[in-house]
Design a protein around this motif. Structure first.
Motif, PDB file in Angstrom:
ATOM      1  N   GLY A 197       0.803  -1.227   0.000  1.00 43.69           N
ATOM      2  CA  GLY A 197       0.000   0.000   0.000  1.00 43.69           C
ATOM      3  C   GLY A 197       0.832   1.270   0.000  1.00 43.69           C
ATOM      4  N   PHE A 198       1.991   1.238  -0.653  1.00 40.67           N
ATOM      5  CA  PHE A 198       2.843   2.430  -0.723  1.00 40.67           C
ATOM      6  C   PHE A 198       2.671   3.168  -2.047  1.00 40.67           C
ATOM      7  CE2 PHE A 198       6.109   2.199   2.777  1.00 40.67           C
ATOM      8  CZ  PHE A 198       5.518   1.154   3.459  1.00 40.67           C
ATOM      9  N   VAL A 199       2.372   2.424  -3.088  1.00 36.74           N
ATOM     10  CA  VAL A 199       2.194   3.077  -4.389  1.00 36.74           C
ATOM     11  C   VAL A 199       0.966   2.514  -5.090  1.00 36.74           C
ATOM     12  CG1 VAL A 199       4.700   3.357  -4.653  1.00 36.74           C
ATOM     13  CG2 VAL A 199       3.549   1.474  -5.812  1.00 36.74           C
ATOM     14  N   TYR A 200       0.484   3.275  -6.047  1.00 33.70           N
ATOM     15  CA  TYR A 200      -0.652   2.876  -6.874  1.00 33.70           C
ATOM     16  C   TYR A 200      -0.222   3.062  -8.319  1.00 33.70           C
ATOM     17  CZ  TYR A 200      -4.978   3.431  -9.482  1.00 33.70           C
ATOM     18  OH  TYR A 200      -5.970   3.316 -10.426  1.00 33.70           O
ATOM     19  N   LYS A 201      -0.420   2.023  -9.102  1.00 42.24           N
ATOM     20  CA  LYS A 201      -0.005   2.142 -10.493  1.00 42.24           C
ATOM     21  C   LYS A 201      -1.083   2.831 -11.312  1.00 42.24           C
ATOM     22  CE  LYS A 201       1.725  -0.511 -14.312  1.00 42.24           C
ATOM     23  NZ  LYS A 201       2.301  -1.810 -14.664  1.00 42.24           N
ATOM     24  N   VAL A 202      -0.690   3.897 -11.976  1.00 45.70           N
ATOM     25  CA  VAL A 202      -1.645   4.655 -12.776  1.00 45.70           C
ATOM     26  C   VAL A 202      -1.660   4.124 -14.205  1.00 45.70           C
ATOM     27  CG1 VAL A 202      -2.235   6.938 -13.663  1.00 45.70           C
ATOM     28  CG2 VAL A 202      -1.298   6.695 -11.356  1.00 45.70           C
ATOM     29  N   MET A 203      -0.472   3.951 -14.777  1.00 45.30           N
ATOM     30  CA  MET A 203      -0.315   3.317 -16.082  1.00 45.30           C
ATOM     31  C   MET A 203       1.146   2.914 -16.209  1.00 45.30           C
ATOM     32  SD  MET A 203      -0.780   6.708 -18.431  1.00 45.30           S
ATOM     33  CE  MET A 203       0.565   7.778 -18.821  1.00 45.30           C
ATOM     34  N   ALA A 204       1.498   2.337 -17.337  1.00 43.33           N
ATOM     35  CA  ALA A 204       2.860   1.833 -17.485  1.00 43.33           C
ATOM     36  C   ALA A 204       3.881   2.925 -17.183  1.00 43.33           C
ATOM     37  CB  ALA A 204       3.069   1.291 -18.889  1.00 43.33           C
ATOM     38  N   GLY A 205       4.728   2.671 -16.216  1.00 44.74           N
ATOM     39  CA  GLY A 205       5.790   3.621 -15.902  1.00 44.74           C
ATOM     40  C   GLY A 205       5.339   4.834 -15.126  1.00 44.74           C
ATOM     41  N   VAL A 206       4.122   4.821 -14.633  1.00 47.99           N
ATOM     42  CA  VAL A 206       3.593   5.979 -13.901  1.00 47.99           C
ATOM     43  C   VAL A 206       2.939   5.499 -12.608  1.00 47.99           C
ATOM     44  CG1 VAL A 206       2.038   7.952 -13.975  1.00 47.99           C
ATOM     45  CG2 VAL A 206       3.192   7.204 -16.073  1.00 47.99           C
ATOM     46  N   TYR A 207       3.452   5.977 -11.500  1.00 48.47           N
ATOM     47  CA  TYR A 207       2.952   5.541 -10.206  1.00 48.47           C
ATOM     48  C   TYR A 207       2.565   6.731  -9.339  1.00 48.47           C
ATOM     49  CZ  TYR A 207       4.956   1.043 -11.473  1.00 48.47           C
ATOM     50  OH  TYR A 207       5.243  -0.129 -12.125  1.00 48.47           O
ATOM     51  N   ALA A 208       1.512   6.510  -8.556  1.00 51.54           N
ATOM     52  CA  ALA A 208       1.125   7.501  -7.562  1.00 51.54           C
ATOM     53  C   ALA A 208       1.626   7.002  -6.207  1.00 51.54           C
ATOM     54  CB  ALA A 208      -0.392   7.659  -7.539  1.00 51.54           C
ATOM     55  N   TYR A 209       1.877   7.929  -5.303  1.00 50.20           N
ATOM     56  CA  TYR A 209       2.393   7.567  -3.981  1.00 50.20           C
ATOM     57  C   TYR A 209       1.331   7.836  -2.925  1.00 50.20           C
ATOM     58  CZ  TYR A 209       6.729   6.835  -6.356  1.00 50.20           C
ATOM     59  OH  TYR A 209       7.670   6.328  -7.207  1.00 50.20           O
ATOM     60  N   THR A 210       0.951   6.795  -2.237  1.00 52.25           N
ATOM     61  CA  THR A 210      -0.062   6.887  -1.194  1.00 52.25           C
ATOM     62  C   THR A 210       0.622   7.299   0.113  1.00 52.25           C
ATOM     63  OG1 THR A 210       0.216   4.525  -0.985  1.00 52.25           O
ATOM     64  CG2 THR A 210      -1.632   5.270  -2.313  1.00 52.25           C
ATOM     65  N   PRO A 211      -0.137   7.542   1.184  1.00 54.26           N
ATOM     66  CA  PRO A 211       0.482   8.140   2.384  1.00 54.26           C
ATOM     67  C   PRO A 211       1.762   7.448   2.855  1.00 54.26           C
ATOM     68  CG  PRO A 211      -1.872   8.185   2.608  1.00 54.26           C
ATOM     69  CD  PRO A 211      -1.600   7.429   1.328  1.00 54.26           C
ATOM     70  N   LEU A 212       1.774   6.146   2.887  1.00 55.71           N
ATOM     71  CA  LEU A 212       2.982   5.459   3.350  1.00 55.71           C
ATOM     72  C   LEU A 212       4.154   5.690   2.397  1.00 55.71           C
ATOM     73  CD1 LEU A 212       1.353   2.101   4.504  1.00 55.71           C
ATOM     74  CD2 LEU A 212       2.530   3.743   5.969  1.00 55.71           C
ATOM     75  N   GLY A 213       3.870   5.589   1.114  1.00 56.41           N
ATOM     76  CA  GLY A 213       4.926   5.805   0.122  1.00 56.41           C
ATOM     77  C   GLY A 213       5.424   7.234   0.136  1.00 56.41           C
ATOM     78  N   LEU A 214       4.511   8.145   0.314  1.00 54.98           N
ATOM     79  CA  LEU A 214       4.886   9.559   0.356  1.00 54.98           C
ATOM     80  C   LEU A 214       5.811   9.840   1.529  1.00 54.98           C
ATOM     81  CD1 LEU A 214       4.602  12.397  -0.788  1.00 54.98           C
ATOM     82  CD2 LEU A 214       2.593  12.706   0.640  1.00 54.98           C
ATOM     83  N   LYS A 215       5.543   9.193   2.648  1.00 51.95           N
ATOM     84  CA  LYS A 215       6.423   9.398   3.814  1.00 51.95           C
ATOM     85  C   LYS A 215       7.844   8.974   3.483  1.00 51.95           C
ATOM     86  CE  LYS A 215       3.539   9.498   7.849  1.00 51.95           C
ATOM     87  NZ  LYS A 215       3.906  10.413   8.890  1.00 51.95           N
ATOM     88  N   VAL A 216       7.984   7.870   2.788  1.00 53.65           N
ATOM     89  CA  VAL A 216       9.321   7.404   2.420  1.00 53.65           C
ATOM     90  C   VAL A 216       9.985   8.420   1.497  1.00 53.65           C
ATOM     91  CG1 VAL A 216      10.643   5.598   1.268  1.00 53.65           C
ATOM     92  CG2 VAL A 216       8.676   4.981   2.688  1.00 53.65           C
ATOM     93  N   LEU A 217       9.234   8.864   0.500  1.00 57.81           N
ATOM     94  CA  LEU A 217       9.789   9.861  -0.425  1.00 57.81           C
ATOM     95  C   LEU A 217      10.229  11.114   0.321  1.00 57.81           C
ATOM     96  CD1 LEU A 217       7.529  10.006  -3.601  1.00 57.81           C
ATOM     97  CD2 LEU A 217       9.825   9.062  -3.345  1.00 57.81           C
TER      98      LEU A 217
END
Length: 412
Positions: free
Chosen positions: A30-50
């Motif tokens: 639950g850190f990222v969400y795939k939007v399309m090939a090569g494009v990812y969104a970052y959900t709250p957990l992933g955003l914290k890491v970033l």
RNA sequence: CGGGGUGUAGCGCAGCCUGGUAGCGCACACGGCUGGGGGCCGUGUGGUCGCUGGUUCAAAUCCAGUCACCCCGACCA
């Protein structure tokens, strides 16, 4: 963060079309969400890491004088015509679009020209130099083929820094300063031991550029390294670099690696192409020496996932983990104790993911491991009876029982 | 861009060969039992089978096209 309030959920299975380990684990956890090939969104957990990765880079670059800015993603054609890099023959990763009046514009794949264009407005005199600027910016590149999860996307976040100087010597000296700052970044990111400054293909001005390469099986590059780690060369320039360095090629061993940074000098070429000059002591127009430095923020995140993951999931280095503690609460009586501990730790500035969901213990343990949080603290009725807390280290799996004072001492 | 592969519920899959009113597991909702390693039982919600066209009395299934996604290669200041 209380997990009961987190909108993402963990998955048992990764989507079948996701082959890269980093994307599989980041999606499952639950850190990222795939939007399309090569494009990812970052959900709250992933955003914290970033944000944690960015914080480290920001601090290190700030410490060597870097001034943070944010350029734009929309770029005018004229800027790029000056260096001959507008055409899609020269740059094959351009995304281009048009304004409503048919004016063509480009979507930023890098900001080298854009930065120089802006700096021209401010750098007029030798007194204005040197200047160091950097930004965290989304880069858009129309890659023919996206791959390797978040390690090579069409849209990714990069920190790019640019230094402008009056002389080659000053540029060279600062270049070395940045190398040291980058080393500190990778050290703090948790991959210092396995990251090498390497010789890579150069450009118009220098024979070689330098890449920061991290040993990683999922990487796309082959690195040749000697035993005492003093020499590392990208396969693409192996012969040339070995000759240049006076090193016997056969003493270098190949390892798979991923590029996590790339730095290079432009000399005065960019300045001259764009007709950007400053006025020296004698009132004469002089070209600016430019060097450019890049760290792939999202790529580093992917590399770290790949590098440290085990069969249970992600293992984050402590400094970039979305939280230091994963607090598991089991049973009824212990709930108030866990609530209090959560408030107390958060109050001390210790980031905690509190699994306050109505889930069975096994689910909580499994998720804590999948998410890769460095330490797990378990509070349960059973433990409470003995006035103990369970403390588990994610990387090693080691579990110990602690009293409350011991636990607090360990966490502070 | 060349080669190969895959599209059926949020996720993982079966069904397709041999056309006949779409199914399983997870997740989700409700009820019950459980309560330290993704537990169990029951009842439910959710899908124009990627899209378009064709063949046919009838298409998830056969045919054509198209789009998307994945892998290998090429590319990668």
């Amino acid at each position: 963060m209380k997990l009961s309030q987190n909108f993402t959920r963990t998955l048992r299975d990764a989507p079948a079309d996701e082959v890269a380990l980093n994307a599989q684990l980041l999606i499952r956890a639950g850190f990222v969400y795939k939007v399309m090939a090569g494009v990812y969104a970052y959900t709250p957990l992933g955003l914290k890491v970033l944000e944690n990765i960015k914080r480290i880079v920001r601090e290190e670059l700030g410490a060597i004088g870097g001034q943070e800015i944010i350029m734009s993603n929309l770029q005018p054609q004229e800027t790029w015509e000056k260096t001959g890099r507008w055409s899609s023959e020269a740059v094959d990763v351009w995304f281009k679009t048009k304004l409503q009046d048919d004016t063509e514009i480009g979507l930023a794949w890098t900001h080298e020209e854009a930065i120089m264009e802006m700096m021209q407005q401010f750098i007029k005199s030798y007194k204005d130099l040197p200047a160091y600027v950097h930004q965290f910016q989304t880069k858009l590149r129309n890659e023919l083929r996206a791959k390797s999860g978040i390690m090579r996307g069409r849209e990714f976040i990069m920190n790019d820094m640019y230094s402008l100087h009056t002389t080659a010597e000053d540029c060279d000296a600062y270049y070395e300063t940045v190398i040291e700052a980058y080393k500190r970044c990778y050290e703090r990111l948790g991959i210092g031991d396995s990251t090498y400054v390497t010789f890579a293909s150069g450009g118009a001005f220098t024979k070689f550029s330098h890449e920061f390469q991290t040993i990683c099986d999922a990487g796309e590059d082959i690195l040749y390294v000697n035993d005492d780690r003093s020499v590392a060369v990208n396969e693409e320039v192996l012969d040339d670099a070995a000759a240049e360095l006076g090193v016997d090629k056969s003493t270098l061993k190949p390892v798979k690696s991923a590029e996590v940074g790339n730095i290079f000098k432009f000399g005065t070429s960019k300045s001259e192409q764009m007709s950007i000059y400053y006025t020296d002591h004698d009132g004469k127009q002089q070209p600016i020496y430019l060097a450019s430095y890049g760290i792939g923020i999202t790529r580093v995140m992917g590399v770290i996932v790949e590098k440290f993951a085990d069969d249970k999931g992600i293992v984050w280095p402590e400094h970039i983990a979305p939280a230091k503690i994963y607090l598991v609460q089991i049973g009824q009586e212990s709930k108030a104790v866990a609530d209090k501990l959560y408030d107390q730790l958060m109050g001390q500035g210790i980031e905690v993911i509190y699994d306050d969901r109505d889930e069975r213990p096994g689910t909580k343990f499994t998720d804590s491991e999948l998410m890769g949080i460095p330490y797990r603290v378990t509070v349960s009725d059973r433990l409470l009876a003995d006035k103990k807390y369970e403390f588990t280290t994610r990387a090693t799996g080691e579990t110990i029982l602690l009293t409350e004072p011991e636990l607090l001492a360990k966490l502070s």
